[in-house]
Design an enzyme around this catalytic site. Structure first.
Site, PDB file in Angstrom:
ATOM      1  N   GLY A 117     -37.107   6.049  -3.221  1.00 35.49           N
ATOM      2  CA  GLY A 117     -36.466   6.421  -4.479  1.00 35.49           C
ATOM      3  C   GLY A 117     -37.394   6.131  -5.637  1.00 35.49           C
ATOM      4  O   GLY A 117     -38.616   6.119  -5.485  1.00 35.49           O
ATOM      5  N   SER A 118     -36.801   5.857  -6.772  1.00 35.21           N
ATOM      6  CA  SER A 118     -37.597   5.706  -7.990  1.00 35.21           C
ATOM      7  C   SER A 118     -38.239   4.316  -8.065  1.00 35.21           C
ATOM      8  O   SER A 118     -37.756   3.359  -7.466  1.00 35.21           O
ATOM      9  CB  SER A 118     -36.693   5.911  -9.206  1.00 35.21           C
ATOM     10  N   THR A 119     -39.313   4.229  -8.821  1.00 36.70           N
ATOM     11  CA  THR A 119     -40.007   2.957  -8.992  1.00 36.70           C
ATOM     12  C   THR A 119     -39.089   1.938  -9.664  1.00 36.70           C
ATOM     13  O   THR A 119     -39.076   0.760  -9.289  1.00 36.70           O
ATOM     14  CB  THR A 119     -41.309   3.182  -9.779  1.00 36.70           C
TER      15      THR A 119
ATOM     16  N   GLU B 232     -43.353  10.847 -14.468  1.00 37.09           N
ATOM     17  CA  GLU B 232     -42.873  11.608 -13.322  1.00 37.09           C
ATOM     18  C   GLU B 232     -41.653  12.421 -13.773  1.00 37.09           C
ATOM     19  O   GLU B 232     -40.647  11.862 -14.184  1.00 37.09           O
ATOM     20  CB  GLU B 232     -42.462  10.686 -12.174  1.00 37.09           C
TER      21      GLU B 232
ATOM     22  N   CYS C  38     -41.757  13.719  -4.063  1.00 36.46           N
ATOM     23  CA  CYS C  38     -42.444  12.505  -4.537  1.00 36.46           C
ATOM     24  C   CYS C  38     -43.942  12.726  -4.604  1.00 36.46           C
ATOM     25  O   CYS C  38     -44.617  12.143  -5.448  1.00 36.46           O
ATOM     26  CB  CYS C  38     -42.097  11.323  -3.668  1.00 36.46           C
TER      27      CYS C  38
ATOM     28  N   GLY D 110     -36.738   0.648  -7.128  1.00 36.52           N
ATOM     29  CA  GLY D 110     -37.550  -0.122  -6.170  1.00 36.52           C
ATOM     30  C   GLY D 110     -37.812  -1.540  -6.661  1.00 36.52           C
ATOM     31  O   GLY D 110     -37.731  -2.501  -5.896  1.00 36.52           O
TER      32      GLY D 110
ATOM     33  N   GLU E 135     -40.814   3.169  -0.828  1.00 36.47           N
ATOM     34  CA  GLU E 135     -41.546   4.436  -1.014  1.00 36.47           C
ATOM     35  C   GLU E 135     -41.064   4.990  -2.338  1.00 36.47           C
ATOM     36  O   GLU E 135     -39.920   5.409  -2.456  1.00 36.47           O
ATOM     37  CB  GLU E 135     -41.215   5.440   0.094  1.00 36.47           C
TER      38      GLU E 135
ATOM     39  N   LYS F 167     -27.594   4.421   3.723  1.00 35.00           N
ATOM     40  CA  LYS F 167     -26.899   4.681   2.452  1.00 35.00           C
ATOM     41  C   LYS F 167     -27.548   5.913   1.834  1.00 35.00           C
ATOM     42  O   LYS F 167     -28.611   5.834   1.232  1.00 35.00           O
ATOM     43  CB  LYS F 167     -27.077   3.475   1.530  1.00 35.00           C
TER      44      LYS F 167
HETATM   45  P1  NAP Z   1     -33.149   6.548  -7.195  1.00 39.26           P
HETATM   46  O1  NAP Z   1     -32.267   6.757  -8.337  1.00 39.26           O
HETATM   47  O2  NAP Z   1     -34.062   5.392  -7.201  1.00 39.26           O
HETATM   48  O3  NAP Z   1     -32.170   6.500  -5.924  1.00 39.26           O
HETATM   49  C1  NAP Z   1     -32.607   6.291  -4.615  1.00 39.26           C
HETATM   50  C2  NAP Z   1     -31.486   5.650  -3.817  1.00 39.26           C
HETATM   51  O4  NAP Z   1     -31.198   4.352  -4.342  1.00 39.26           O
HETATM   52  C3  NAP Z   1     -30.176   6.414  -3.887  1.00 39.26           C
HETATM   53  O5  NAP Z   1     -29.499   6.300  -2.653  1.00 39.26           O
HETATM   54  C4  NAP Z   1     -29.435   5.665  -4.978  1.00 39.26           C
HETATM   55  O6  NAP Z   1     -28.045   5.836  -4.905  1.00 39.26           O
HETATM   56  C5  NAP Z   1     -29.821   4.242  -4.683  1.00 39.26           C
HETATM   57  N1  NAP Z   1     -29.693   3.319  -5.811  1.00 39.26           N
HETATM   58  C6  NAP Z   1     -29.537   3.586  -7.130  1.00 39.26           C
HETATM   59  N2  NAP Z   1     -29.460   2.445  -7.841  1.00 39.26           N
HETATM   60  C7  NAP Z   1     -29.572   1.428  -6.954  1.00 39.26           C
HETATM   61  C8  NAP Z   1     -29.576   0.004  -7.067  1.00 39.26           C
HETATM   62  N3  NAP Z   1     -29.469  -0.613  -8.239  1.00 39.26           N
HETATM   63  N4  NAP Z   1     -29.723  -0.718  -5.946  1.00 39.26           N
HETATM   64  C9  NAP Z   1     -29.860  -0.140  -4.737  1.00 39.26           C
HETATM   65  N5  NAP Z   1     -29.846   1.202  -4.568  1.00 39.26           N
HETATM   66  C10 NAP Z   1     -29.708   1.978  -5.662  1.00 39.26           C
HETATM   67  O7  NAP Z   1     -34.073   7.769  -6.902  1.00 39.26           O
HETATM   68  P2  NAP Z   1     -33.667   9.281  -6.891  1.00 39.26           P
HETATM   69  O8  NAP Z   1     -33.545   9.718  -8.297  1.00 39.26           O
HETATM   70  O9  NAP Z   1     -32.525   9.493  -5.974  1.00 39.26           O
HETATM   71  O10 NAP Z   1     -34.941   9.945  -6.209  1.00 39.26           O
HETATM   72  C11 NAP Z   1     -36.027  10.350  -6.949  1.00 39.26           C
HETATM   73  C12 NAP Z   1     -37.134   9.333  -6.862  1.00 39.26           C
HETATM   74  O11 NAP Z   1     -37.469   9.068  -5.501  1.00 39.26           O
HETATM   75  C13 NAP Z   1     -38.407   9.820  -7.480  1.00 39.26           C
HETATM   76  O12 NAP Z   1     -38.968   8.817  -8.271  1.00 39.26           O
HETATM   77  C14 NAP Z   1     -39.299  10.139  -6.297  1.00 39.26           C
HETATM   78  O13 NAP Z   1     -40.656  10.099  -6.559  1.00 39.26           O
HETATM   79  C15 NAP Z   1     -38.872   9.137  -5.323  1.00 39.26           C
HETATM   80  N6  NAP Z   1     -39.170   9.566  -3.965  1.00 39.26           N
HETATM   81  C16 NAP Z   1     -40.165   8.940  -3.290  1.00 39.26           C
HETATM   82  C17 NAP Z   1     -40.491   9.321  -2.011  1.00 39.26           C
HETATM   83  C18 NAP Z   1     -41.554   8.604  -1.258  1.00 39.26           C
HETATM   84  O14 NAP Z   1     -41.576   8.706  -0.049  1.00 39.26           O
HETATM   85  N7  NAP Z   1     -42.435   7.880  -1.901  1.00 39.26           N
HETATM   86  C19 NAP Z   1     -39.792  10.347  -1.400  1.00 39.26           C
HETATM   87  C20 NAP Z   1     -38.774  10.979  -2.110  1.00 39.26           C
HETATM   88  C21 NAP Z   1     -38.476  10.563  -3.399  1.00 39.26           C
HETATM   89  P3  NAP Z   1     -27.345   7.005  -5.783  1.00 39.26           P
HETATM   90  O15 NAP Z   1     -28.252   8.202  -5.748  1.00 39.26           O
HETATM   91  O16 NAP Z   1     -26.085   7.217  -5.069  1.00 39.26           O
HETATM   92  O17 NAP Z   1     -27.225   6.467  -7.171  1.00 39.26           O
END
Ligand code: NAP
Ligand code: MG
Length: 490
Positions: free
Chosen positions: A238-240, A393, A296, A243, A261, A186
């Site tokens: 993705g975001s905490t 962040e 990240c 997560g 992650e 996804k």
């Molecule tokens: P995000 O909003 O948490 O989204 C990540 C993924 O989860 C996307 O595919 C998103 O879909 C999906 N998602 C959103 N709401 C969801 C829910 N309720 N249930 C299941 N899935 C859901 O994060 P982001 O803004 O895309 O990415 C930025 C974050 O990722 C930052 O906090 C960054 O630090 C972290 N990150 C961590 C790493 C690591 O390896 N530790 C690497 C890269 C990024 P949609 O986008 O389609 O809404």
């Protein structure tokens, strides 16, 4: 017209979901717009999956797993098919890089070298390793034979972000496929294009139908997968905040394995015996401006000793000149726009609030290229350790520089965050390096470098609220397998 622009004009873009070996539109016909953040123009309408597609994909993934069309192949046979996939990705590397650039605004040369190059390497690496690792025989009473083996967990959902779309996906699907699982990917709705294209390459490589599927759509698709009773594992980057939700969905449904992650607020500590302050400044600039700070492990907090602060800032400003916002389709561009208007507004809001609380030393202005795009110039503030900018962040090109006096104070500031993804320190003293590295509560510590993350041998992931489990390395295979004990009475 640039050569990339010309290629773009000749590119036909696949926009549909990939289920059971076929590209399909959503049953209800829904679509969403994919926007190029450099031009603010619509690239295409993308299939928006819903519950029907999720249920269908899970059904096929489970059936493929149970039929053993992939899981029961010899590891060598899976390796061969994955090598073929890596070869096809290499053949189509420029196309994949182009898709990544228009979808996210990432500079084209970064997409080629890091995103696509790194993804290909990941697929190759897991293909190489999967038929080289054996299982264990337990030292039991000789009347028994005790086997400790690892078996694929089953249906793996990979829910990934937009900052390194194909590479974050590859860190999940490559080890999961290598271990014999069925994978449902996804992608973020901000960046679905490369995942969709990859599906066709996976089919061409010989990955059986149902074993690798792609479901573009909003967060609700990730939620439905995470709540599904027939998904055995969800691997999330993705975001905490999200997560935490996903861990909850696992608990509410079938206790599926949940691997996270998450975010970071990584400290980069510059001690007064830093071996080369210019180099440290260059690495610090890369640590926060590479990929527009949407990393990240971004080194978003530089902790610098008071004696060298002024000199460091001087070198930092010089080093930051390498990052200039420009058209991401130009090979020389080092900085593109932020990924979309939402992220842009969020980061601009941080900058505005930062200006009220902290001291702006560089940048801070929104920019347009040809009158368009979500660009922000490289920005840095001097802050206190507990200022807003130094604790949240931001996920943009915004650095906090914090001054410290003693080693103990530096470690305390570095660890005073609920994140624990990465950290770095600069020193000429071997004992300081080891002592401080050990004290830092982070999954990765760099000494006298920053963000050198390319080697697949090193596990990657977080302490504390930066997540659990590890991507990369042979340890990632542990996430996608279950341990089994088999005891045979001889
Ligand atoms: P995000 O909003 O948490 O989204 C990540 C993924 O989860 C996307 O595919 C998103 O879909 C999906 N998602 C959103 N709401 C969801 C829910 N309720 N249930 C299941 N899935 C859901 O994060 P982001 O803004 O895309 O990415 C930025 C974050 O990722 C930052 O906090 C960054 O630090 C972290 N990150 C961590 C790493 C690591 O390896 N530790 C690497 C890269 C990024 P949609 O986008 O389609 O809404
Ligand atoms: Mg986009």
């Amino acid at each position: 017209m640039s050569v990339w622009q010309e290629r773009l004009n000749n590119l036909s873009i696949e926009t549909r979901a990939f289920i059971n070996g076929q590209y399909v539109a959503a049953a209800d016909g829904k679509t969403f717009a994919s926007i190029n953040p450099a031009t603010e123009e619509e690239i295409a309408q993308i299939t928006e999956c819903g519950d029907i597609e999720v249920n269908l994909a899970v059904k096929h993934a489970k059936a493929a797993f149970e039929a053993g069309v992939w899981a029961d192949l010899a590891p060598r046979a899976r390796a061969t098919i994955m090598q073929k996939l890596a070869a096809l990705m290499t053949e189509h590397a420029e196309e994949l890089a182009l898709l990544e650039t228009i979808d996210t605004g990432k500079p084209i040369s970064d997409c080629r070298a890091v995103d696509i190059g790194g993804s290909i390497h990941t697929v190759q690496w897991y293909a190489e390793v999967v038929d080289k690792i054996g299982d264990e025989i337990a030292p039991l009473d000789p009347k028994y034979l005790g086997l400790v083996t690892r078996q694929a967990v089953g249906v793996v959902a990979a829910v990934v972000p937009w900052n390194f779309p194909l590479m974050m996906a590859s860190w999940k699907y490559a080890p999961a496929l290598a271990a014999g699982n069925s994978v449902i990917l996804k992608p973020s709705e901000k960046s679905p294009l490369t995942a969709i294209r990859l599906a066709q390459l996976a089919k061409e490589a010989g990955i059986p139908d149902g074993v690798f599927q792609v479901l573009p759509g909003p967060g609700s698709v990730g939620k439905a997968l995470s709540l599904h009773m027939d998904v055995d594992c969800v691997a999330f980057t993705g975001s905490t905040n999200v997560g935490k939700l996903i861990m909850g969905y696992g608990a509410q449904s079938n206790l599926k394995r949940v691997w996270l992650e998450l975010g970071g607020k990584s400290p980069n500590i510059v001690f007064p015996d830093c071996p080369d302050l210019k180099k440290a400044a260059r690495a610090a600039a890369g640590g926060i401006y590479y990929n527009m700070g949407q990393v990240c492990t971004a080194g978003s907090r530089v902790l610098v000793h008071e004696d060298i602060k002024d000199e460091f800032i001087q070198h930092f400003k010089e080093a930051a000149k390498r990052y200039v916002t420009a058209d991401p389709l130009n090979d020389k561009t080092t900085m593109g726009p932020l990924v979309d208007s939402i992220q842009y507004e969020k980061v601009l809001d941080f900058v505005a609030r930062g200006k009220a609380q902290s001291t702006l030393i560089m940048g801070g202005e929104a920019q347009k290229i040809n009158g368009k795009g979500y660009f922000l110039e490289p920005t840095a503030f001097e802050t206190q350790a507990d200022d807003l900018l130094a604790t949240e962040e931001i996920f943009g090109p915004v650095l906090s520089i914090i001054t410290f006096k003693t080693q103990e104070e530096a470690v305390a500031i570095a660890n005073n965050t609920h994140y624990g993804l990465a950290a770095a320190l600069w020193t000429s003293d071997l004992s300081t390096a080891h002592k401080v590295a050990r004290k830092l509560r982070a999954g990765t510590v760099w000494v006298n470098c920053y963000d050198e993350g390319g080697d697949m041998n090193l596990p990657f992931g977080g302490f504390k609220q930066s997540g659990n489990g590890r991507d990369k390395s042979i340890h990632a295979l542990e996430k996608y397998t279950e341990l089994k004990s088999t005891m045979i009475k001889l």
